[in-house]
Scaffold this active site. Structure first.
Site, PDB file in Angstrom:
ATOM      1  N   HIS A 479       0.811  -1.222   0.000  1.00 46.68           N
ATOM      2  CA  HIS A 479       0.000   0.000   0.000  1.00 46.68           C
ATOM      3  C   HIS A 479       0.845   1.273   0.000  1.00 46.68           C
ATOM      4  O   HIS A 479       0.458   2.288   0.602  1.00 46.68           O
ATOM      5  CB  HIS A 479      -0.975   0.014   1.186  1.00 46.68           C
ATOM      6  CG  HIS A 479      -1.537  -1.326   1.526  1.00 46.68           C
ATOM      7  ND1 HIS A 479      -2.164  -2.113   0.587  1.00 46.68           N
ATOM      8  CD2 HIS A 479      -1.528  -2.045   2.677  1.00 46.68           C
ATOM      9  CE1 HIS A 479      -2.534  -3.261   1.153  1.00 46.68           C
ATOM     10  NE2 HIS A 479      -2.152  -3.238   2.409  1.00 46.68           N
ATOM     11  N   CYS A 480       1.981   1.219  -0.672  1.00 43.67           N
ATOM     12  CA  CYS A 480       2.906   2.367  -0.730  1.00 43.67           C
ATOM     13  C   CYS A 480       3.359   2.792   0.664  1.00 43.67           C
ATOM     14  O   CYS A 480       3.650   3.966   0.895  1.00 43.67           O
ATOM     15  CB  CYS A 480       2.279   3.550  -1.463  1.00 43.67           C
ATOM     16  SG  CYS A 480       1.769   3.178  -3.142  1.00 43.67           S
TER      17      CYS A 480
END
Length: 532
Positions: A479-480
């Site tokens: 998710h970055c």
């Protein structure tokens, strides 16, 4: 490919086909319509979350504002932390601009260009009123939070960071977009050093320890208000107040990409208590605005009291161009180089008006957390003791029973190192149905409706792929937020569920059912001797 590999592939194909036939094909006839899925009948416990039916009906009715949910077989969408859907009024704003007012801004003197310019600048006023800051000149339009943080980082590194001892504080909870720009600017400009904020085991900033670390060399603190993985709401009012009390010259930057869709900001009110950020960064597509829109709030003192250079050079930011030197306009226009994404900014203004209408009801956040609690209620009902809710941190000197150790993460405060998720907890038994979630809500902590979950026996890719067969959208991966997974969770990746006010109780029940069903299916595949 040898015979064993072929057999494994055939077995996997047969199982997936059987799973699809048994679980999915019948559902297509019943679920994938605009009729909201009703779910199975459960014997519900007394602790089922409740909310006023009028609130539920209000938010069910606003789904009609969204064309996405009006299509046949509309996906059941729980990836709202990645992007949100757009109401019809936002989409119409884009369409009307290109149909009737397509022209450039700040250039033409003809009517439609003047109208476009006026409408564009009006959005600046809409934003200023919505966050209640002092002036619309403090609002800079951007293409999103990533651009915004890069722009801010560039400004700060030029104006504030002077030598290699100047400190910039971030945390392990940050999105990569609030980590990499600082790393690269420090490395390329050979000044400043990056430091990390102490965290509690529940994923909240340890304010006391952090403030103790602040000194005269501390120049910047850049943190998210809400983690895009944990959903924890940091107490930024208290954090900012204590930072400013110890060193009033520190610049505090708040990444509001995840908080802005759910929480209301009142800059003037925060300023009265010395709790206001110097900079606030947002992303439009996270709050029902189009892709390519966003804004940054920057206090005037940072852009008007001394010379500020543009982030990008080009048209629309100059007052005079000579052979060897040019003169630039003042903020905010100096940071809006070239032709802007005019239609997206106009539509962002419409999205903020839409949010204002939703927030006027005062129940959006309350409803989202009701759905969050309801989802966990159903997940507990389906998975029972296979669901492990982290963090579990007992009070000091509380004895830990061996049987309880198998179903909860129990770690004494004095024995926890920098790694959040310990290998001895991960490998404590052979429960292949076990699902871990990080839920600080159970400890009465403030958060938004984001929930990460993971298993030690299959990947998030496995789970999300099979949920996709059920027309369910959730996120898989890191998710970055690489540092959060590697340095806080100590796992490679997770699945993420993120809820918005247009989701429904029936959807969260269906999601819980299918996570449970998929977990059992993946366990069955593993039990038959073939790793997923």
């Amino acid at each position: 490919m040898n015979n064993e590999s072929i057999c494994i592939l055939l077995l996997l194909f047969v199982k997936i086909t059987s799973y699809y036939s048994y679980y999915i094909s019948p559902l297509k006839k019943n679920i994938y319509t605009r009729t909201i899925y009703k779910g199975h009948i459960l014997k519900l416990k007394n602790d089922k979350p409740e909310i006023d039916n009028n609130i539920i009906n209000y938010f069910k009715n606003i789904r009609s504002d969204y064309p996405f949910f009006q299509q046949n077989n509309s996906p059941i969408y729980f990836d709202n932390a990645a992007t949100t859907h757009k109401p019809k009024s936002v989409i119409e704003k884009i369409k009307n601009f290109y149909y009737y007012n397509n022209s450039n801004i700040h250039r033409g003197i003809y009517k439609i260009s003047r109208n476009a310019t006026d409408n564009y600048e009006h959005v600046r006023n809409i934003v200023q009123k919505y966050i209640n800051c002092d002036s619309s000149d403090e609002i800079i339009f951007t293409s999103g939070a990533t651009y915004g943080i890069n722009m801010v980082c560039n400004i700060i590194m030029d104006k504030i960071i002077k030598n290699e001892n100047d400190e910039i504080y971030i945390s392990y909870l940050e999105h990569n977009s609030n980590i990499i720009p600082w790393q690269e600017n420090i490395r390329n400009k050979k000044k400043g050093k990056l430091k990390y904020i102490p965290l509690k085991k529940n994923g909240y900033i340890n304010i006391k320890k952090f403030v103790e670390k602040i000194n005269d060399n501390t120049k910047i603190v850049s943190i998210n208000h809400v983690s895009n993985v944990l959903g924890n709401i940091q107490n930024i009012n208290l954090i900012i107040k204590k930072i400013k009390k110890k060193n009033p010259n520190i610049i505090v930057i708040i990444d509001a990409a995840q908080s802005f869709p759910h929480l209301k900001y009142d800059i003037k009110k925060m300023k009265l208590k010395n709790e206001d950020p110097d900079i606030l960064v947002t992303s439009g597509h996270k709050f029902c605005a189009p892709f390519g829109s966003g804004f940054v709030y920057i206090k005037k003192k940072l852009t008007h009291t001394s010379k500020t250079n543009p982030f990008l050079y080009g048209s629309n930011i100059i007052t005079d161009v000579n052979k060897y030197r040019s003169k630039f306009v003042s903020s905010p226009y100096i940071f809006e180089t070239g032709t802007q994404n005019i239609s997206a900014i106009l539509a962002m203004g419409e999205a903020i008006k839409y949010l204002q209408k939703i927030n006027d009801e005062g129940n959006a956040y309350k409803y989202e957390m009701y759905l969050y609690d309801l989802f966990l209620f159903y997940l507990r009902s389906f998975l029972t003791n296979h669901l492990v809710e982290l963090p579990y941190i007992p009070e000091p000197n509380t004895p830990i029973k061996p049987d309880k150790m198998r179903t909860t993460m129990q770690v004494r405060n004095s024995k926890v190192d920098d790694k959040y998720f310990h290998s001895e907890i991960q490998n404590q038994d052979n429960d292949y149905l076990k699902i871990f979630v990080h839920n600080t809500r159970k400890d009465n902590k403030k958060k938004i409706a984001i929930l990460p979950l993971w298993s030690l026996n299959f990947t998030s890719f496995d789970l999300v792929t099979f949920l996709d067969f059920k027309n369910i959208c959730i996120r898989s991966g890191h998710h970055c937020a690489s540092l959060l997974h590697n340095n806080f969770f100590n796992i490679n990746e997770s699945s993420r569920i993120s809820i918005m006010f247009y989701n429904t109780p029936e959807e969260v029940q269906y999601l819980a059912e299918q996570i449970s069903a998929t977990t059992h299916m993946l366990h069955s595949m593993r039990r038959n001797g073939k790793a997923v």
